[in-house]
Design an enzyme around this catalytic site. Sequence first.
Site, short mmCIF file in Angstrom:
data_model
loop_
_atom_site.label_atom_id
_atom_site.label_comp_id
_atom_site.label_asym_id
_atom_site.label_seq_id
_atom_site.Cartn_x
_atom_site.Cartn_y
_atom_site.Cartn_z
N PHE A 1 0.85 -1.20 0.00
CA PHE A 1 0.00 0.00 0.00
C PHE A 1 0.87 1.24 0.00
O PHE A 1 1.76 1.38 0.84
CB PHE A 1 -0.92 0.02 1.23
CG PHE A 1 -1.83 1.23 1.24
CD1 PHE A 1 -3.00 1.23 0.47
CD2 PHE A 1 -1.53 2.35 1.98
CE1 PHE A 1 -3.83 2.34 0.46
CE2 PHE A 1 -2.36 3.47 1.97
CZ PHE A 1 -3.52 3.46 1.20
N ASP B 1 9.08 2.94 1.63
CA ASP B 1 7.88 3.63 2.11
C ASP B 1 7.76 3.33 3.60
O ASP B 1 7.29 2.27 4.00
CB ASP B 1 6.65 3.15 1.34
CG ASP B 1 5.37 3.84 1.82
OD1 ASP B 1 5.38 4.45 2.91
OD2 ASP B 1 4.36 3.74 1.09
N LYS C 1 2.65 9.54 8.58
CA LYS C 1 1.81 9.23 9.73
C LYS C 1 2.30 9.72 11.10
O LYS C 1 1.81 10.71 11.61
CB LYS C 1 1.54 7.72 9.77
CG LYS C 1 0.60 7.29 8.63
CD LYS C 1 0.09 5.89 8.84
CE LYS C 1 -1.07 5.56 7.91
NZ LYS C 1 -0.70 5.13 6.57
C1 LIG Z 1 -0.94 5.39 5.22
C2 LIG Z 1 0.06 5.01 4.21
C3 LIG Z 1 0.21 5.72 3.01
C4 LIG Z 1 -0.71 6.85 2.64
O1 LIG Z 1 -0.69 7.91 3.54
P1 LIG Z 1 -1.88 8.98 3.53
O2 LIG Z 1 -1.42 10.01 4.52
O3 LIG Z 1 -3.12 8.26 3.93
O4 LIG Z 1 -1.96 9.53 2.16
C5 LIG Z 1 1.21 5.32 2.15
N1 LIG Z 1 2.04 4.31 2.45
C6 LIG Z 1 1.94 3.61 3.59
C7 LIG Z 1 2.90 2.49 3.86
C8 LIG Z 1 0.94 3.92 4.50
O5 LIG Z 1 0.82 3.21 5.62
#
Ligand SMILES: *Cc1c(COP(=O)(O)O)cnc(C)c1O
Length: 397
Positions: free
Chosen positions: A136, A221, A250
């Site tokens: 994701f 990421d 986050k």
């Molecule tokens: C939450 C998340 C995203 C997206 O972040 P948003 O602030 O919701 O756009 C991307 N990559 C990872 C691994 C995430 O956990």
Amino acid sequence: MSGAELKARYEAAFMPNYGVPPLALARGEGSRVWDADGRAYLDLIAGIAVSSLGHAHPALVEAVSAQVATLAHTSNLFLHEPEVLLAERLRELLGGDGRLFLTNSGTEANECALKLAIKYGKVNGRSYFVAAENGFHGRSMGALSLTGKASIREPFGPYAIDVRFVPYGDADALKSAVTADCAAVFLEPTLGEAGVVPPPEGYFAAAREICDATGALFVADEIQSAIGRTGAWFAFEHENAKPDVLTLAKGLGGGLPIGACVAFGEHGGLFAKGDHGSTFGGNPVGAAAALAVLGTIEKDGLLAHAAEVGEVLAEGLGAVEHPLLAGVRGRGLWRAAVLTGPHAPAVEAAARGAGFLINAVAPDALRIAPPLILTADEARSFTDAFPAILDAARPEA
Ligand SMILES: *Cc1c(COP(=O)(O)O)cnc(C)c1O
């Protein structure tokens, strides 16, 4: 307003993409939140691994209040001290290296990383990208094109870039997929949205080696995994596998919206003036919040604390014997209780009934990602209550 009234008004006013969330929250303090009807909950999800200092932490309240009372916004037409201090602090934590672009969210941090990778590909004659099945990376179109979770990716295709998906955790499959024509590999250190699924040990280091051998950019990421979540500032440190590009969001702002894309070495200079931008990204209030988060984690020893309390949580859950519970996985204060069947929504609801907020991240997995300030006693209060929660969620119950 009561929770019921808020829900009805929410349903009428918002798009149906979230459905109607089960609770309206009104306030928080430490690791506790209260709903609109005054009921208290132990917050074991922290707004999806965001509220790293819990709720209403004095350091965050003071930093944000002082900044908003001084200067809330400049745009990128002007620079300001909080963003410079934040960039320097993150560079320090990353070994003194790296150049940053600040954003408001995770998906925007990945958009920046993707644009960097596209530029890298154009400069070096590399044409495709590799990412993980079930991975994701966000909901905006670039980040979504890298997202392997088919249920959220497929309805919005086709996508403009060539992304090849490999099974997560399989270093051989990664090696076969990455050739000298690959511009970049995008990977999470542990799959977050797929259910806190760690890869076999050595996978991230293998990905680093594969990118070194082929010249593909290694993009980590760490939007969910960084800023103390696993007991380290960054999860890549567990395997000493420093990426070429790192994305954060986050937990960085502790609840204020801020994200970052960090590019190391020569990659930090890939963008030319005008290549990218954001009106709000790195605004003074978000930057002040992030500085308060980083400062508090350091001052209060929250990395070691997260590792310790994470063990309490894992051991407590691991000791539960129940027909619905298959096991526990994850690291630090980032765990999943794995169930024997698709019972997660029922267990999430039963936990809420018992005063605990957890997240049915997958049909058979519950995500637990509490504030980094969670105490061992608070963790135990949950693991002690867990058998009764599972009982209450049993299909025949
Ligand atoms: C939450 C998340 C995203 C997206 O972040 P948003 O602030 O919701 O756009 C991307 N990559 C990872 C691994 C995430 O956990």
